[in-house]
Design a protein around this motif. Structure first.
Motif, PDB file in Angstrom:
ATOM      1  N   VAL A   1      14.066   3.525 171.018  1.00 22.56           N
ATOM      2  CA  VAL A   1      13.410   2.605 171.955  1.00 22.56           C
ATOM      3  C   VAL A   1      14.069   2.728 173.327  1.00 22.56           C
ATOM      4  O   VAL A   1      13.390   2.850 174.348  1.00 22.56           O
ATOM      5  CB  VAL A   1      13.460   1.150 171.442  1.00 22.56           C
ATOM      6  CG1 VAL A   1      13.067   0.165 172.541  1.00 22.56           C
ATOM      7  CG2 VAL A   1      12.559   0.980 170.227  1.00 22.56           C
ATOM      8  N   HIS A   2      15.410   2.745 173.362  1.00 18.99           N
ATOM      9  CA  HIS A   2      16.127   2.805 174.634  1.00 18.99           C
ATOM     10  C   HIS A   2      16.020   4.164 175.305  1.00 18.99           C
ATOM     11  O   HIS A   2      16.173   4.264 176.525  1.00 18.99           O
ATOM     12  CB  HIS A   2      17.584   2.399 174.447  1.00 18.99           C
ATOM     13  CG  HIS A   2      17.742   0.979 174.009  1.00 18.99           C
ATOM     14  ND1 HIS A   2      17.187  -0.088 174.685  1.00 18.99           N
ATOM     15  CD2 HIS A   2      18.369   0.434 172.941  1.00 18.99           C
ATOM     16  CE1 HIS A   2      17.467  -1.211 174.067  1.00 18.99           C
ATOM     17  NE2 HIS A   2      18.185  -0.919 173.002  1.00 18.99           N
TER      18      HIS A   2
ATOM     19  N   GLU B   1      19.446   4.366 179.400  1.00 17.38           N
ATOM     20  CA  GLU B   1      20.378   5.350 178.842  1.00 17.38           C
ATOM     21  C   GLU B   1      21.686   4.731 178.376  1.00 17.38           C
ATOM     22  O   GLU B   1      22.273   5.188 177.396  1.00 17.38           O
ATOM     23  CB  GLU B   1      20.635   6.471 179.844  1.00 17.38           C
ATOM     24  CG  GLU B   1      19.437   7.378 180.016  1.00 17.38           C
ATOM     25  CD  GLU B   1      19.710   8.551 180.941  1.00 17.38           C
ATOM     26  OE1 GLU B   1      20.880   8.818 181.266  1.00 17.38           O
ATOM     27  OE2 GLU B   1      18.732   9.203 181.332  1.00 17.38           O
ATOM     28  N   ALA B   2      22.142   3.683 179.051  1.00 20.58           N
ATOM     29  CA  ALA B   2      23.402   3.043 178.651  1.00 20.58           C
ATOM     30  C   ALA B   2      23.270   2.425 177.256  1.00 20.58           C
ATOM     31  O   ALA B   2      24.160   2.583 176.414  1.00 20.58           O
ATOM     32  CB  ALA B   2      23.815   1.985 179.669  1.00 20.58           C
TER      33      ALA B   2
ATOM     34  N   ALA C   1      21.002   3.269 174.973  1.00 26.09           N
ATOM     35  CA  ALA C   1      20.790   4.374 174.030  1.00 26.09           C
ATOM     36  C   ALA C   1      22.131   4.997 173.656  1.00 26.09           C
ATOM     37  O   ALA C   1      22.424   5.227 172.482  1.00 26.09           O
ATOM     38  CB  ALA C   1      19.863   5.426 174.632  1.00 26.09           C
ATOM     39  N   ARG C   2      22.954   5.255 174.657  1.00 27.60           N
ATOM     40  CA  ARG C   2      24.278   5.844 174.427  1.00 27.60           C
ATOM     41  C   ARG C   2      25.126   4.924 173.550  1.00 27.60           C
ATOM     42  O   ARG C   2      25.842   5.381 172.663  1.00 27.60           O
ATOM     43  CB  ARG C   2      24.974   6.079 175.773  1.00 27.60           C
ATOM     44  CG  ARG C   2      26.299   6.735 175.647  1.00 27.60           C
ATOM     45  CD  ARG C   2      26.111   8.220 175.396  1.00 27.60           C
ATOM     46  NE  ARG C   2      27.176   8.654 174.529  1.00 27.60           N
ATOM     47  CZ  ARG C   2      27.087   9.629 173.650  1.00 27.60           C
ATOM     48  NH1 ARG C   2      25.985  10.305 173.506  1.00 27.60           N
ATOM     49  NH2 ARG C   2      28.095   9.953 172.903  1.00 27.60           N
ATOM     50  N   ASN C   3      25.032   3.615 173.782  1.00 33.93           N
ATOM     51  CA  ASN C   3      25.787   2.655 172.984  1.00 33.93           C
ATOM     52  C   ASN C   3      25.373   2.724 171.514  1.00 33.93           C
ATOM     53  O   ASN C   3      26.236   2.715 170.623  1.00 33.93           O
ATOM     54  CB  ASN C   3      25.600   1.247 173.547  1.00 33.93           C
ATOM     55  CG  ASN C   3      26.390   0.229 172.772  1.00 33.93           C
ATOM     56  OD1 ASN C   3      25.845  -0.456 171.905  1.00 33.93           O
ATOM     57  ND2 ASN C   3      27.667   0.116 173.065  1.00 33.93           N
ATOM     58  N   ALA C   4      24.080   2.768 171.235  1.00 37.11           N
ATOM     59  CA  ALA C   4      23.616   2.850 169.843  1.00 37.11           C
ATOM     60  C   ALA C   4      24.098   4.143 169.190  1.00 37.11           C
ATOM     61  O   ALA C   4      24.518   4.144 168.029  1.00 37.11           O
ATOM     62  CB  ALA C   4      22.089   2.752 169.784  1.00 37.11           C
ATOM     63  N   ILE C   5      24.057   5.243 169.940  1.00 38.46           N
ATOM     64  CA  ILE C   5      24.554   6.523 169.415  1.00 38.46           C
ATOM     65  C   ILE C   5      26.056   6.444 169.178  1.00 38.46           C
ATOM     66  O   ILE C   5      26.560   6.931 168.152  1.00 38.46           O
ATOM     67  CB  ILE C   5      24.180   7.683 170.361  1.00 38.46           C
ATOM     68  CG1 ILE C   5      22.655   7.848 170.391  1.00 38.46           C
ATOM     69  CG2 ILE C   5      24.865   8.982 169.930  1.00 38.46           C
ATOM     70  CD1 ILE C   5      22.145   8.754 171.503  1.00 38.46           C
ATOM     71  N   ASP C   6      26.783   5.806 170.081  1.00 35.91           N
ATOM     72  CA  ASP C   6      28.236   5.639 169.905  1.00 35.91           C
ATOM     73  C   ASP C   6      28.560   4.796 168.672  1.00 35.91           C
ATOM     74  O   ASP C   6      29.517   5.085 167.951  1.00 35.91           O
ATOM     75  CB  ASP C   6      28.869   5.012 171.147  1.00 35.91           C
ATOM     76  CG  ASP C   6      28.927   5.966 172.332  1.00 35.91           C
ATOM     77  OD1 ASP C   6      28.737   7.185 172.138  1.00 35.91           O
ATOM     78  OD2 ASP C   6      29.147   5.470 173.459  1.00 35.91           O
ATOM     79  N   VAL C   7      27.773   3.758 168.428  1.00 29.97           N
ATOM     80  CA  VAL C   7      27.988   2.931 167.232  1.00 29.97           C
ATOM     81  C   VAL C   7      27.762   3.772 165.974  1.00 29.97           C
ATOM     82  O   VAL C   7      28.562   3.716 165.026  1.00 29.97           O
ATOM     83  CB  VAL C   7      27.077   1.684 167.233  1.00 29.97           C
ATOM     84  CG1 VAL C   7      27.113   0.976 165.890  1.00 29.97           C
ATOM     85  CG2 VAL C   7      27.487   0.722 168.336  1.00 29.97           C
TER      86      VAL C   7
END
Length: 90
Positions: free
Chosen positions: A29-30, A46-47, A49-55
């Motif tokens: 979604v992000h 993007e911030a 999205a990056r956070n979800a990928i980092d989690v």
């Protein structure tokens, strides 16, 4: 803790796989890959999205030796796809 007022709402069983897929859906979604289910609009952040990928990456690191083969494959596949989409969108 079941709320009698929510008896019509059927949620999927909470498993490691549904949790991973939920985070992956949030990242999509992000990334603007899919519409926001609440608004129906597509936008990019993007911030977030990056956070979800980092989690997901942190979960992968912390659970590396404790997953079933299916869970491990799901994690690898989800992270690969999300990282490729992130790079393509950045």
């Amino acid at each position: 803790m079941s709320d009698k007022n929510d008896s019509a709402t059927v949620l999927p069983e909470v498993t490691f796989s549904t949790f991973v897929l939920s985070l992956a859906s949030s990242a999509l979604v992000h990334l603007g890959e899919v519409p926001n289910p609440e608004t129906g609009n597509t936008s990019r952040n993007e911030a977030l999205a990056r956070n979800a990928i980092d989690v997901l990456t942190m979960l992968d690191d912390k659970t590396r030796n404790g997953l079933t083969p299916e869970e491990s494959k799901l994690m690898r596949d989800v992270l690969y796809e999300l990282r490729m989409k992130f790079v393509a969108r950045s």
